[in-house]
Design a protein around this motif. Structure first.
Motif, mmCIF file in Angstrom:
data_model
loop_
_atom_site.group_PDB
_atom_site.id
_atom_site.type_symbol
_atom_site.label_atom_id
_atom_site.label_comp_id
_atom_site.label_asym_id
_atom_site.label_seq_id
_atom_site.Cartn_x
_atom_site.Cartn_y
_atom_site.Cartn_z
ATOM 1 N N LEU A 190 0.833 -1.210 0.000
ATOM 2 C CA LEU A 190 0.000 0.000 0.000
ATOM 3 C C LEU A 190 0.862 1.253 0.000
ATOM 4 C CD1 LEU A 190 -2.659 1.519 0.210
ATOM 5 C CD2 LEU A 190 -2.585 1.181 2.697
ATOM 6 N N ALA A 191 1.883 1.269 0.849
ATOM 7 C CA ALA A 191 2.774 2.427 0.908
ATOM 8 C C ALA A 191 3.488 2.626 -0.423
ATOM 9 C CB ALA A 191 3.797 2.247 2.029
ATOM 10 N N LEU A 192 3.969 1.519 -1.002
ATOM 11 C CA LEU A 192 4.668 1.605 -2.286
ATOM 12 C C LEU A 192 3.742 2.138 -3.377
ATOM 13 C CD1 LEU A 192 7.225 1.058 -3.928
ATOM 14 C CD2 LEU A 192 6.398 -1.277 -4.303
ATOM 15 N N LEU B 17 1.043 4.073 -3.057
ATOM 16 C CA LEU B 17 0.787 5.490 -2.820
ATOM 17 C C LEU B 17 1.970 6.345 -3.287
ATOM 18 C CD1 LEU B 17 -0.791 5.400 0.765
ATOM 19 C CD2 LEU B 17 -1.975 5.836 -1.400
ATOM 20 N N ILE B 18 3.174 5.883 -3.000
ATOM 21 C CA ILE B 18 4.365 6.667 -3.320
ATOM 22 C C ILE B 18 4.622 6.690 -4.827
ATOM 23 C CG2 ILE B 18 6.852 6.861 -2.950
ATOM 24 C CD1 ILE B 18 6.367 5.473 -0.224
ATOM 25 N N VAL B 19 4.407 5.562 -5.513
ATOM 26 C CA VAL B 19 4.616 5.514 -6.963
ATOM 27 C C VAL B 19 3.639 6.447 -7.680
ATOM 28 C CG1 VAL B 19 4.428 4.058 -9.015
ATOM 29 C CG2 VAL B 19 5.623 3.201 -6.997
ATOM 30 N N ILE B 20 2.361 6.406 -7.278
ATOM 31 C CA ILE B 20 1.370 7.313 -7.872
ATOM 32 C C ILE B 20 1.773 8.761 -7.619
ATOM 33 C CG2 ILE B 20 -1.030 8.096 -7.755
ATOM 34 C CD1 ILE B 20 -1.813 5.224 -7.034
ATOM 35 N N VAL C 149 1.963 11.048 -0.054
ATOM 36 C CA VAL C 149 3.238 10.788 0.618
ATOM 37 C C VAL C 149 3.073 10.857 2.137
ATOM 38 C CG1 VAL C 149 5.534 11.756 1.059
ATOM 39 C CG2 VAL C 149 4.732 11.480 -1.282
ATOM 40 N N LEU C 150 2.390 11.891 2.617
ATOM 41 C CA LEU C 150 2.182 12.031 4.058
ATOM 42 C C LEU C 150 1.354 10.871 4.615
ATOM 43 C CD1 LEU C 150 1.530 15.856 4.561
ATOM 44 C CD2 LEU C 150 3.590 14.553 5.087
ATOM 45 N N THR C 151 0.397 10.404 3.821
ATOM 46 C CA THR C 151 -0.400 9.252 4.251
ATOM 47 C C THR C 151 0.490 8.029 4.426
ATOM 48 O OG1 THR C 151 -2.350 10.101 3.076
ATOM 49 C CG2 THR C 151 -2.341 7.762 3.657
ATOM 50 N N THR D 54 4.892 4.328 7.737
ATOM 51 C CA THR D 54 6.141 3.895 7.123
ATOM 52 C C THR D 54 7.268 4.832 7.534
ATOM 53 O OG1 THR D 54 4.850 3.174 5.203
ATOM 54 C CG2 THR D 54 7.246 3.267 4.938
ATOM 55 N N PRO D 55 8.488 4.327 7.834
ATOM 56 C CA PRO D 55 9.602 5.195 8.207
ATOM 57 C C PRO D 55 9.893 6.249 7.132
ATOM 58 C CG PRO D 55 10.135 2.919 8.689
ATOM 59 C CD PRO D 55 8.850 2.902 7.918
#
Length: 286
Positions: free
Chosen positions: A4-6, A8-11, A230-232, A237-238
């Motif tokens: 999920l973190a990955l 969000l960050i890729v988008i 990113v903030l989400t 995530t660290p």
């Protein structure tokens, strides 16, 4: 890092590179920054109001302090970025500032948030540093082609990126502020600070809106949405993992500058940006 973190960050990375491309196409300056912030205020108002009412968010002095601090650093970042794009290429400024930002974050997070920096992370930092040197063409190219000033702008912008990333990480993961509320409060504060200067040059505002309306709206929407994602991700995530991975936008931005804006040194900068992406991924998976 979770899937999920990955995601969000890729988008976010694609959005980030796109709004920087749009910003480079504009005439820049604080009138452009003010205009796209006004667009952001209007577009995200329903979501901010809805979140405030639905979550019954409490905004005290501590939260307002984080908003003010974030606003100051973000405003400095936005103005420096516009100035940097006036004196240098997107395919030069963008990789440098986006590469140095996570490098500083990874090191600072070790001391501030007690996040680990492994051998893989150190290798990633070395790759990032080496890539920056290659993108600029080395010391001879800096002296010969007038790249020194854009390079300095890129490094200074990178410092601003690291500063607001570390501050905002504390806001969303320590103080537990909602990312949208943090960003929205910061945007309002930045707009208020810029307004007295903008009102004196209203003719420039009308000119910017007339000829760069699409860019203003595009940046106003994508800039904030990319950072909200990113903030989400930072909430679970660290920051030393999030900051480097989001810089996959480096390769996207470099390709846009080299091909869509017809900037020079395309193959070299794209190859160096690819090495930088490898570096930031190494930092992310440490």
């Amino acid at each position: 890092m979770s899937f999920l973190a990955l995601t969000l960050i890729v988008i976010s990375a694609f959005m980030h590179a796109t709004w920087n491309y749009l910003a480079k196409r504009s005439e820049g300056g604080y009138t452009f920054v003010w205009l796209y912030m006004v667009v952001s205020i209007v577009v995200y108002a329903p979501f901010a109001i809805g979140l405030f009412l639905w979550r019954d968010s409490q905004i005290g002095w501590l939260e307002m302090g984080f908003m003010a601090g974030s606003a100051i650093i973000h405003l400095a970042y936005s103005l420096l970025l516009q100035k940097g794009y006036k004196v240098g290429d997107l395919s030069l400024i963008y990789p440098i500032c986006r590469g140095t930002g996570p490098l500083i974050v990874a090191i600072a997070a070790f001391f501030i948030y007690d996040e680990k920096l492994t051998t893989t992370g150190v290798i990633g930092i070395v790759l990032i540093t080496f890539s920056i040197f290659i993108i600029t063409g080395g010391m001879e190219a800096i002296k010969r082609n007038g790249t020194l000033v854009p390079l300095l702008y890129g490094l200074l912008i990178g410092v601003m990126i690291a500063s607001y990333t570390l501050l905002d990480k504390g806001a969303v993961s320590v103080v537990m502020m909602q990312p949208l509320m943090l960003i929205y409060g910061s945007i309002i504060a930045q707009t208020v600070v810029l307004s007295p200067f903008v009102f004196r040059r209203w003719k420039d505002v009308r000119h910017e809106w007339r000829y760069h309306k699409k860019e203003v709206i595009g940046v106003g929407v994508l800039n904030q949405l990319a950072y909200i994602l990113v903030l989400t991700a930072m909430t679970f995530t660290p920051v030393s993992h999030v900051a480097p991975v989001r810089e996959m936008s480096i390769l996207i931005g470099t390709i846009m500058g080299s091909h869509m804006l017809s900037e020079g040194f395309g193959p070299r900068r794209i190859a160096a940006a690819g090495a930088m992406v490898a570096g930031v991924i190494a930092v992310a998976v440490q």
